[in-house]
Write an enzyme that holds these catalytic residues in place. Structure first.
Site, PDB file in Angstrom:
ATOM      1  N   SER A   8      48.026  48.539  42.079  1.00 51.06           N
ATOM      2  CA  SER A   8      48.933  49.531  41.503  1.00 51.06           C
ATOM      3  C   SER A   8      48.643  50.915  42.081  1.00 51.06           C
ATOM      4  O   SER A   8      49.492  51.793  42.033  1.00 51.06           O
ATOM      5  CB  SER A   8      48.743  49.575  39.990  1.00 51.06           C
ATOM      6  N   TYR A  39      49.761  49.954  35.919  1.00 52.01           N
ATOM      7  CA  TYR A  39      50.334  48.664  35.524  1.00 52.01           C
ATOM      8  C   TYR A  39      49.805  48.236  34.145  1.00 52.01           C
ATOM      9  O   TYR A  39      50.474  47.562  33.391  1.00 52.01           O
ATOM     10  CB  TYR A  39      49.915  47.566  36.511  1.00 52.01           C
ATOM     11  N   CYS A  70      43.861  43.716  42.179  1.00 53.34           N
ATOM     12  CA  CYS A  70      44.184  44.246  40.857  1.00 53.34           C
ATOM     13  C   CYS A  70      44.066  43.116  39.844  1.00 53.34           C
ATOM     14  O   CYS A  70      44.760  42.099  39.964  1.00 53.34           O
ATOM     15  CB  CYS A  70      45.612  44.788  40.903  1.00 53.34           C
ATOM     16  N   ASN A  71      43.195  43.298  38.886  1.00 54.16           N
ATOM     17  CA  ASN A  71      43.000  42.265  37.856  1.00 54.16           C
ATOM     18  C   ASN A  71      44.244  42.125  36.989  1.00 54.16           C
ATOM     19  O   ASN A  71      44.608  41.025  36.586  1.00 54.16           O
ATOM     20  CB  ASN A  71      41.819  42.642  36.961  1.00 54.16           C
ATOM     21  N   CYS A 180      38.596  46.010  36.179  1.00 52.72           N
ATOM     22  CA  CYS A 180      39.742  46.718  36.774  1.00 52.72           C
ATOM     23  C   CYS A 180      39.201  47.421  38.001  1.00 52.72           C
ATOM     24  O   CYS A 180      38.140  48.066  37.928  1.00 52.72           O
ATOM     25  CB  CYS A 180      40.308  47.728  35.785  1.00 52.72           C
ATOM     26  N   THR A 181      39.913  47.313  39.098  1.00 51.02           N
ATOM     27  CA  THR A 181      39.364  47.855  40.344  1.00 51.02           C
ATOM     28  C   THR A 181      39.247  49.389  40.326  1.00 51.02           C
ATOM     29  O   THR A 181      38.418  49.960  41.029  1.00 51.02           O
ATOM     30  CB  THR A 181      40.193  47.389  41.556  1.00 51.02           C
TER      31      THR A 181
END
Ligand code: DGL
Length: 271
Positions: A8, A39, A70-71, A180-181
């Site tokens: 995102s 997101y 992206c998780n 989360c990245t």
């Protein structure tokens, strides 16, 4: 080979950063969907459409594989993307398994976006690996905004961390999972709350290893030396084309921003 990586926003750079350390001689296309970030607080149907847009763009660039860095996007859309596209799709999920394996009698804290925490994918994973019920969850949606606006030490950020971590007891955790990245940018600050022996785990290395396996890329000799492969903008660009929601990143100012973020990520590897 051409490898497409999207997120995102700039969280996915942490996955690309890990790829720089592990993969040599391949071409990367990095796509940050900055028009639609975040997101993690949106409806799954909306996220799915965004993800389809990112993937379609990368397919047009002729990529050989796509990494969903992206998780949140993975939990909502990986299954559909795999059905719709012919190339390998590598997803990400919070590294709960290694965190649980690391822990003896202490607990594991998984931080992620509200969507990742709500989706069935994470629940199923926790049911499978958390035999002794040691995993706790903490939503950290605001960290995405702090990362996107390059706030890595502001008073507002510190106050947010204080509020969030006051909901748990940091000394109880032997592992903190970056679900989360975007959260990878703040490891130095987490250390101010968590004991020195709490490990910080992200899923980046596992993701890149899986990508390499899927593409049949060999491990490089001396790879473990952690040598950084870029020291200047031109080197960074030599291997990667960056896009922000379809617009190529070319302006010097934007490139400097990316370089600063990579430098920050390199710094965070120490924590
Ligand atoms: N970086 C993304 C993740 O790993 C999501 C951030 C967001 O857009 O909310 O979950």
């Amino acid at each position: 080979m051409k490898i497409g990586i999207f997120d995102s926003g700039i969280g996915g750079l942490s996955v690309l950063h890990e790829a720089y350390h592990r993969i040599k001689g391949q071409e990367f296309i990095f796509y940050a969907d900055t028009d639609h970030v975040p997101y993690g607080t949106k409806e799954p149907e909306v996220i799915l459409e965004y993800v389809r847009g990112c993937a379609a763009f990368l397919m047009k660039q002729g990529v050989d594989a796509i990494v969903i860095a992206c998780n949140t996007a993975t939990s909502v859309a990986v299954r559909q993307l795999r059905q719709e596209l012919e190339i390998p799709i590598i997803g990400m999920e919070p590294a709960v398994k290694p965190a649980v394996e690391h822990t003896d009698d202490k607990r594991v804290l998984v931080m992620a976006t509200p969507v990742t925490l709500r989706e069935a994918k994470l629940k199923t994973l926790i049911e499978r690996v958390d035999e002794h019920h040691r995993v706790d969850l903490l939503a950290m949606p605001e960290l995405v905004r702090f990362a996107e606006s390059e706030q890595f030490g502001s008073a507002e950020l510190k106050a947010y961390l204080e509020t969030q971590f006051s909901k748990v007891h940091p000394e109880e955790y032997s592992a903190l999972v970056m679900g989360c990245t975007h959260f990878n940018y703040f490891k130095d600050l987490y250390r101010e709350f968590f004991p020195a022996d709490t490990i910080f785990i992200d899923g980046n290395l596992g993701t890149i290893r899986y990508l390499m396996k899927q593409l049949g890329l060999p491990r490089e000799e001396g790879e473990e030396e952690e040598e950084i492969r870029f020291t200047a903008t031109d080197q960074l660009l030599e291997h990667t084309t960056y896009f922000m929601s379809g617009r190529p990143v070319q302006a010097e100012e934007e490139l400097q921003h990316l370089l600063r973020l990579h430098n920050r990520l390199e710094e965070m590897r120490k924590f």
